[in-house]
Scaffold this motif. Sequence first.
Motif, PDB file in Angstrom:
ATOM      1  N   PRO A 295       0.810  -1.235   0.000  1.00  0.00           N
ATOM      2  CA  PRO A 295       0.000   0.000   0.000  1.00  0.00           C
ATOM      3  C   PRO A 295       0.840   1.279   0.000  1.00  0.00           C
ATOM      4  O   PRO A 295       0.350   2.349  -0.364  1.00  0.00           O
ATOM      5  CB  PRO A 295      -0.814  -0.109   1.300  1.00  0.00           C
ATOM      6  CG  PRO A 295      -0.261  -1.246   2.066  1.00  0.00           C
ATOM      7  CD  PRO A 295       0.608  -2.061   1.182  1.00  0.00           C
ATOM      8  N   LEU A 296       2.137   1.159   0.350  1.00  0.00           N
ATOM      9  CA  LEU A 296       3.018   2.340   0.365  1.00  0.00           C
ATOM     10  C   LEU A 296       3.135   2.974  -1.022  1.00  0.00           C
ATOM     11  O   LEU A 296       3.408   4.173  -1.157  1.00  0.00           O
ATOM     12  CB  LEU A 296       4.403   1.905   0.869  1.00  0.00           C
ATOM     13  CG  LEU A 296       5.271   2.969   1.530  1.00  0.00           C
ATOM     14  CD1 LEU A 296       4.616   3.491   2.786  1.00  0.00           C
ATOM     15  CD2 LEU A 296       6.654   2.397   1.837  1.00  0.00           C
ATOM     16  N   LYS A 297       2.918   2.145  -2.063  1.00  0.00           N
ATOM     17  CA  LYS A 297       3.081   2.660  -3.442  1.00  0.00           C
ATOM     18  C   LYS A 297       2.047   3.729  -3.800  1.00  0.00           C
ATOM     19  O   LYS A 297       2.217   4.464  -4.758  1.00  0.00           O
ATOM     20  CB  LYS A 297       3.021   1.527  -4.463  1.00  0.00           C
ATOM     21  CG  LYS A 297       1.697   0.804  -4.584  1.00  0.00           C
ATOM     22  CD  LYS A 297       1.766  -0.205  -5.722  1.00  0.00           C
ATOM     23  CE  LYS A 297       0.514  -1.061  -5.818  1.00  0.00           C
ATOM     24  NZ  LYS A 297       0.470  -2.146  -4.849  1.00  0.00           N
ATOM     25  N   TYR A 298       0.946   3.797  -3.021  1.00  0.00           N
ATOM     26  CA  TYR A 298      -0.045   4.843  -3.283  1.00  0.00           C
ATOM     27  C   TYR A 298       0.357   6.164  -2.622  1.00  0.00           C
ATOM     28  O   TYR A 298      -0.171   7.216  -2.926  1.00  0.00           O
ATOM     29  CB  TYR A 298      -1.423   4.408  -2.781  1.00  0.00           C
ATOM     30  CG  TYR A 298      -1.893   3.125  -3.449  1.00  0.00           C
ATOM     31  CD1 TYR A 298      -2.184   3.113  -4.812  1.00  0.00           C
ATOM     32  CD2 TYR A 298      -1.997   1.945  -2.732  1.00  0.00           C
ATOM     33  CE1 TYR A 298      -2.586   1.947  -5.447  1.00  0.00           C
ATOM     34  CE2 TYR A 298      -2.405   0.765  -3.355  1.00  0.00           C
ATOM     35  CZ  TYR A 298      -2.691   0.781  -4.722  1.00  0.00           C
ATOM     36  OH  TYR A 298      -3.078  -0.375  -5.338  1.00  0.00           O
ATOM     37  N   LEU A 299       1.302   6.064  -1.684  1.00  0.00           N
ATOM     38  CA  LEU A 299       1.705   7.228  -0.885  1.00  0.00           C
ATOM     39  C   LEU A 299       2.950   7.912  -1.465  1.00  0.00           C
ATOM     40  O   LEU A 299       3.016   9.136  -1.555  1.00  0.00           O
ATOM     41  CB  LEU A 299       1.996   6.746   0.546  1.00  0.00           C
ATOM     42  CG  LEU A 299       1.814   7.736   1.669  1.00  0.00           C
ATOM     43  CD1 LEU A 299       0.351   8.144   1.775  1.00  0.00           C
ATOM     44  CD2 LEU A 299       2.297   7.123   2.991  1.00  0.00           C
ATOM     45  N   PRO A 303       9.367   2.677  -8.103  1.00  0.00           N
ATOM     46  CA  PRO A 303       9.731   2.313  -9.486  1.00  0.00           C
ATOM     47  C   PRO A 303       8.502   2.018 -10.348  1.00  0.00           C
ATOM     48  O   PRO A 303       8.420   2.479 -11.486  1.00  0.00           O
ATOM     49  CB  PRO A 303      10.605   1.067  -9.298  1.00  0.00           C
ATOM     50  CG  PRO A 303      11.227   1.255  -7.952  1.00  0.00           C
ATOM     51  CD  PRO A 303      10.180   1.931  -7.118  1.00  0.00           C
ATOM     52  N   LEU A 304       7.510   1.293  -9.814  1.00  0.00           N
ATOM     53  CA  LEU A 304       6.310   0.974 -10.604  1.00  0.00           C
ATOM     54  C   LEU A 304       5.637   2.255 -11.117  1.00  0.00           C
ATOM     55  O   LEU A 304       5.264   2.350 -12.286  1.00  0.00           O
ATOM     56  CB  LEU A 304       5.332   0.160  -9.739  1.00  0.00           C
ATOM     57  CG  LEU A 304       4.011  -0.235 -10.400  1.00  0.00           C
ATOM     58  CD1 LEU A 304       4.240  -1.146 -11.598  1.00  0.00           C
ATOM     59  CD2 LEU A 304       3.080  -0.920  -9.392  1.00  0.00           C
ATOM     60  N   PRO A 326       2.328  10.451  -5.468  1.00  0.00           N
ATOM     61  CA  PRO A 326       1.357  10.113  -6.516  1.00  0.00           C
ATOM     62  C   PRO A 326       0.001  10.793  -6.335  1.00  0.00           C
ATOM     63  O   PRO A 326      -0.721  10.999  -7.307  1.00  0.00           O
ATOM     64  CB  PRO A 326       1.207   8.592  -6.377  1.00  0.00           C
ATOM     65  CG  PRO A 326       2.463   8.136  -5.718  1.00  0.00           C
ATOM     66  CD  PRO A 326       2.898   9.255  -4.823  1.00  0.00           C
ATOM     67  N   VAL A 327      -0.323  11.203  -5.097  1.00  0.00           N
ATOM     68  CA  VAL A 327      -1.631  11.835  -4.861  1.00  0.00           C
ATOM     69  C   VAL A 327      -1.790  13.109  -5.696  1.00  0.00           C
ATOM     70  O   VAL A 327      -2.901  13.479  -6.084  1.00  0.00           O
ATOM     71  CB  VAL A 327      -1.822  12.111  -3.342  1.00  0.00           C
ATOM     72  CG1 VAL A 327      -0.894  13.208  -2.851  1.00  0.00           C
ATOM     73  CG2 VAL A 327      -3.267  12.491  -3.046  1.00  0.00           C
ATOM     74  N   ILE A 328      -0.687  13.777  -6.028  1.00  0.00           N
ATOM     75  CA  ILE A 328      -0.767  15.003  -6.846  1.00  0.00           C
ATOM     76  C   ILE A 328      -1.305  14.653  -8.238  1.00  0.00           C
ATOM     77  O   ILE A 328      -2.147  15.368  -8.781  1.00  0.00           O
ATOM     78  CB  ILE A 328       0.607  15.703  -6.917  1.00  0.00           C
ATOM     79  CG1 ILE A 328       1.014  16.164  -5.514  1.00  0.00           C
ATOM     80  CG2 ILE A 328       0.575  16.885  -7.880  1.00  0.00           C
ATOM     81  CD1 ILE A 328       2.360  16.829  -5.443  1.00  0.00           C
ATOM     82  N   ASP A 329      -0.871  13.530  -8.790  1.00  0.00           N
ATOM     83  CA  ASP A 329      -1.408  13.108 -10.095  1.00  0.00           C
ATOM     84  C   ASP A 329      -2.866  12.703  -9.974  1.00  0.00           C
ATOM     85  O   ASP A 329      -3.658  12.939 -10.891  1.00  0.00           O
ATOM     86  CB  ASP A 329      -0.569  11.944 -10.647  1.00  0.00           C
ATOM     87  CG  ASP A 329       0.685  12.432 -11.331  1.00  0.00           C
ATOM     88  OD1 ASP A 329       0.579  12.947 -12.444  1.00  0.00           O
ATOM     89  OD2 ASP A 329       1.763  12.355 -10.721  1.00  0.00           O
ATOM     90  N   PRO A 338      -1.670   0.626 -12.846  1.00  0.00           N
ATOM     91  CA  PRO A 338      -2.315  -0.655 -12.585  1.00  0.00           C
ATOM     92  C   PRO A 338      -1.544  -1.387 -11.484  1.00  0.00           C
ATOM     93  O   PRO A 338      -0.302  -1.390 -11.512  1.00  0.00           O
ATOM     94  CB  PRO A 338      -2.200  -1.402 -13.915  1.00  0.00           C
ATOM     95  CG  PRO A 338      -1.902  -0.352 -14.925  1.00  0.00           C
ATOM     96  CD  PRO A 338      -1.176   0.742 -14.212  1.00  0.00           C
ATOM     97  N   PRO A 339      -2.223  -1.961 -10.501  1.00  0.00           N
ATOM     98  CA  PRO A 339      -1.519  -2.479  -9.339  1.00  0.00           C
ATOM     99  C   PRO A 339      -0.610  -3.672  -9.620  1.00  0.00           C
ATOM    100  O   PRO A 339       0.337  -3.921  -8.906  1.00  0.00           O
ATOM    101  CB  PRO A 339      -2.658  -2.877  -8.388  1.00  0.00           C
ATOM    102  CG  PRO A 339      -3.856  -3.032  -9.257  1.00  0.00           C
ATOM    103  CD  PRO A 339      -3.672  -2.125 -10.426  1.00  0.00           C
TER     104      PRO A 339
END
Length: 375
Positions: A295-299, A303-304, A326-329, A338-339
């Motif tokens: 879930p850290l990848k949403y914060l 690399p993804l 990423p929240v700015i995008d 895509p997860p």
Amino acid sequence: MKLDGRNRPLRLGEGRISGYLSVGLGTLSVLAVLCFMFPDFLTTPSLRAGYDLSVLRTLLAAGMVFSAAFGLLTFALNRQKRLGALGLLLTCLAMYLGGSSVQVGPRYDAPGFIGLDWFILDLLASAITFIALEKIVPHRRDQPILRPDFWHDSRYFIFNHLAIGIFLFVSVRAVPSLFSWSVNADLQGWFRSLPGLVQFAVILVTADLMEYATHRAMHEVPALWRFHAVHHSVERMDWMAGSRLHFLEPLVTRTAVMLPAFVLGASDTPLLCYIVWAGFQAGLVHSNFGLEFGPLKYLVATPLFHHWHHGSDKEAIDINYAAHLPVIDRIFGTYHMPPDRWPEHYGVVGDPLPKGIWRQFLYPFQRKAPAPPPV
Ligand SMILES: [Zn+2]
Ligand SMILES: [Zn+2]
């Protein structure tokens, strides 16, 4: 992936790993000795102030010992003798110049400097950290360390590090004098009274908003895209790929990114923490590191997230502009991650860029070839 002799995967026992390590460490040892001899010309003043000389001498001694040991190992393996000989020769040269007990040279009032120390330290830290991560959890297992274009991108790495003096001149001298009108002593005093962690968070968010705006402009304004296309011409992602930046791009983006911190008058420690974090994250998001971070990848940008930005697949065009958050995008409608999938291909769509660092520097200034006449 098409691989020629230089890009073949490195294998234990054939002498290339020890040979490259010997030459690499030998070269860095010679350069480090030169930094001791000519500190005012070859080292970065803001870094120089924080150096512990005994630690640096120990690091230099270790570099020379390992360079010699790897050189001898290359000879013992009876392969790649040229690499082994070159590594030993470089170690001898570093010793001849004074080795780890070299005297610190006389001080001059140098008009400028080359950031050789920054190049040596960042290369060592980045290579050790990111090559380890890429080997432990690779995204593309078949991609060797010395993948095609690795040496091309390493030229950008060298250039962008040695030119740190120009970047610092712009961000430390030119920006403050251009934007002195925006300084408000009360605002700066209030901001500096905030806890360091809060200052760091504000710097991170405001810097990334500036990054988002400049990065998106570079994608959407055709004249700016020709500069940024150099960065997107990377077709194989790894820790070195992020260095491929047109010389003028970091001048503009670093200035924009540091502007809010300057206006707010951020304290030194949170600002330094931001600079270190931004440097680490820039290497990380380009690396061939396959960990998806749950879930850290949403914060935070991973690399993804950034590999999708470099994708040349249709779904990957003009997305994921943020450098940190990423929240700015998500807020501006340009988020795409895509997860469970990574992009298939990387690079620019359409006309390929010319090869070679100088041709790529000139590329944005060249007029586009006229379109062929209609048949
Ligand atoms: Zn981009
Ligand atoms: Zn990138």
